[in-house]
Design an enzyme around this catalytic site. Structure first.
Site, mmCIF file in Angstrom:
data_model
loop_
_atom_site.group_PDB
_atom_site.id
_atom_site.type_symbol
_atom_site.label_atom_id
_atom_site.label_comp_id
_atom_site.label_asym_id
_atom_site.label_seq_id
_atom_site.Cartn_x
_atom_site.Cartn_y
_atom_site.Cartn_z
ATOM 1 C CG ASP A 12 -0.259 0.018 2.560
ATOM 2 O OD1 ASP A 12 -0.856 0.558 3.516
ATOM 3 O OD2 ASP A 12 0.871 -0.490 2.678
ATOM 4 C CG ASP A 16 6.423 1.405 6.067
ATOM 5 O OD1 ASP A 16 5.507 1.992 5.475
ATOM 6 O OD2 ASP A 16 6.220 0.492 6.877
ATOM 7 C CG ASP A 17 4.055 0.062 1.900
ATOM 8 O OD1 ASP A 17 3.821 0.950 2.731
ATOM 9 O OD2 ASP A 17 3.434 -1.007 1.857
ATOM 10 C CG ASN A 161 0.454 1.086 14.274
ATOM 11 O OD1 ASN A 161 -0.663 0.562 14.140
ATOM 12 N ND2 ASN A 161 1.393 1.018 13.344
ATOM 13 C CD GLU A 167 -0.235 -3.443 11.521
ATOM 14 O OE1 GLU A 167 -1.001 -4.400 11.288
ATOM 15 O OE2 GLU A 167 0.136 -2.638 10.649
ATOM 16 C CG ASN A 169 -0.400 -3.266 7.161
ATOM 17 O OD1 ASN A 169 -0.710 -2.217 6.595
ATOM 18 N ND2 ASN A 169 0.850 -3.709 7.214
ATOM 19 C CG HIS A 255 6.263 -0.541 10.537
ATOM 20 N ND1 HIS A 255 6.198 -0.840 11.879
ATOM 21 C CD2 HIS A 255 5.896 0.755 10.418
ATOM 22 C CE1 HIS A 255 5.804 0.230 12.555
ATOM 23 N NE2 HIS A 255 5.619 1.220 11.703
ATOM 24 C CG ASP A 256 5.720 -2.098 4.960
ATOM 25 O OD1 ASP A 256 5.133 -1.210 4.334
ATOM 26 O OD2 ASP A 256 5.172 -2.761 5.877
HETATM 27 O O1 RIB Z 1 1.522 -0.528 10.935
HETATM 28 C C1 RIB Z 1 2.541 -0.371 9.973
HETATM 29 C C2 RIB Z 1 2.059 -0.798 8.626
HETATM 30 O O2 RIB Z 1 0.976 0.045 8.224
HETATM 31 C C3 RIB Z 1 3.127 -0.620 7.532
HETATM 32 O O3 RIB Z 1 2.917 -1.583 6.528
HETATM 33 C C4 RIB Z 1 2.847 0.740 6.983
HETATM 34 O O4 RIB Z 1 3.247 0.899 5.623
HETATM 35 C C5 RIB Z 1 1.351 0.782 7.060
HETATM 36 O O5 RIB Z 1 0.834 0.125 5.902
HETATM 37 CA CA CA Z 2 2.617 -0.845 4.221
#
Ligand code: RIB
Ligand code: CA
Length: 334
Positions: A12, A16-17, A161, A167, A169, A255-256
């Protein structure tokens, strides 16, 4: 030449992706088969455009990019412009994509590639699990046809978060996550060839904090004028400003790319097999990953949840691989 793991990244694309895409493009031990795009950090169409732009920046405009689900299965769409910026890449601006999107949808691409290369491809989801849930509806045998599955998602002992217990996703599409976790549980229970998904939740991904000092190391390696360094600088400035406001430090949870790194090298994490289901109806907890650490449900483990990570080695490898990619791209036409 190291053995290359064939991977499909479901993204998405958000900031960080984009680092996960650059990490994969800079990894000699990865064969980046395709990218499938989903809503989440931004709308799915924007995520797809961002993914194309990042792959072209990396010199990988040859990688197939497919648009996936633009809506959730059963709930209203929500995105995160405050985290990733109105167009998903923070302050960064990139040349418009030159290539075209795949004629295949994201779910159809996942199913077709898994069927054409049975047992070979590892799918890594880095956003909501909607594309995978739809792919499972079209091909229930996907857990066997894929060589493996890893995800960035969930909070298994850590706080959320997005809400105190969720979380992002998983929060975005709890129904999809529940369907995916249950499908893999059922498949693993009847077919020993099906491995449990590798799940990296906030428990470990929030140990990977990218700091200005890391960006400085990348700049020294490839030069401030390098297109990939310039992109990282502008995208991460927005992301670090967000973390400063919401988390109290000027840095960024990446994260990713940690999920990609751990998929390519499982020694980066320590995992524990545990049964996990997803709350889908709780007023306070919808989207919560409910991990049965004390085996109270009597249900067999369905995920390998990462409980520890070697964050230092991961961050060094992130700089090394993206830095190497940046140097290789130096002076080449974008
Ligand atoms: O919670 C972190 C995730 O949510 C990561 O994949 C960030 O890109 C968002 O999609
Ligand atoms: Ca992501």
């Amino acid at each position: 030449m190291p053995q290359r793991t064939p991977i499909i990244l479901d993204v998405d694309t958000g900031i960080d992706d984009s680092l996960a895409l650059l990490y994969a493009a800079g990894s000699e031990d990865a064969e980046l088969v395709a990218a499938t795009c989903v809503f989440g950090n931004t709308e799915a169409a924007t995520a797809a455009r961002n993914t194309q732009m990042i792959l072209e920046l990396a010199g990988r405009g040859d990688v197939e990019v497919a648009l996936g689900c633009e809506q959730l299965l059963h709930r209203p769409l929500r995105t995160a412009p405050e985290t990733h910026g109105p167009l998903g890449l923070g302050h960064a601006e990139l040349p418009a994509p030159r290539g075209s999107l795949s004629p295949r949808s994201g779910p159809d691409l996942i199913v077709a590639e898994a069927r054409s290369r049975p047992g070979e491809i590892t799918l890594i989801t880095l956003g909501p699990l909607t594309n995978l849930a739809v792919a499972l509806e079209r091909e229930p045998d996907l857990p066997r046809l894929l060589g493996g599955y890893a995800l960035m998602g969930g909070a298994y002992r850590a706080s959320g978060n997005t809400t105190p217990t969720t979380e992002w996703n998983i929060h975005c599409d709890p129904d999809a996550a529940r369907a995916v976790f249950r499908a893999w549980g059922a498949a693993a229970a009847t077919n020993p060839a099906v491995s449990r998904p590798l799940a990296l939740g906030l428990d470990v991904t929030e140990q990977g904090i990218f700091l200005p000092s890391h960006l400085e190391r990348l700049t020294v390696r490839a030069g401030a004028a390098n297109p990939i360094v310039r992109y990282m600088t502008d995208a991460l400035r927005f992301y670090m400003e967000f973390h400063e406001r919401y988390d109290g430090f000027y840095g960024a949870f990446v994260h990713d790319p940690m999920a990609v790194a751990a998929t390519l090298d499982r020694t980066l994490v320590r995992t524990e097999a545990v049964h996990v289901d997803v709350e889908t109806s709780g007023d306070l907890t919808a989207g919560m990953t409910v991990a049965d650490w004390r085996h109270l449900t009597g249900q067999a483990p369905n995920l390998d949840v990462a409980v520890e990570a070697d964050a230092s080695t991961f961050l060094d490898r992130l700089i090394d691989r993206i830095g190497g990619l940046a140097v290789a791209r130096s002076g080449m036409a974008l």
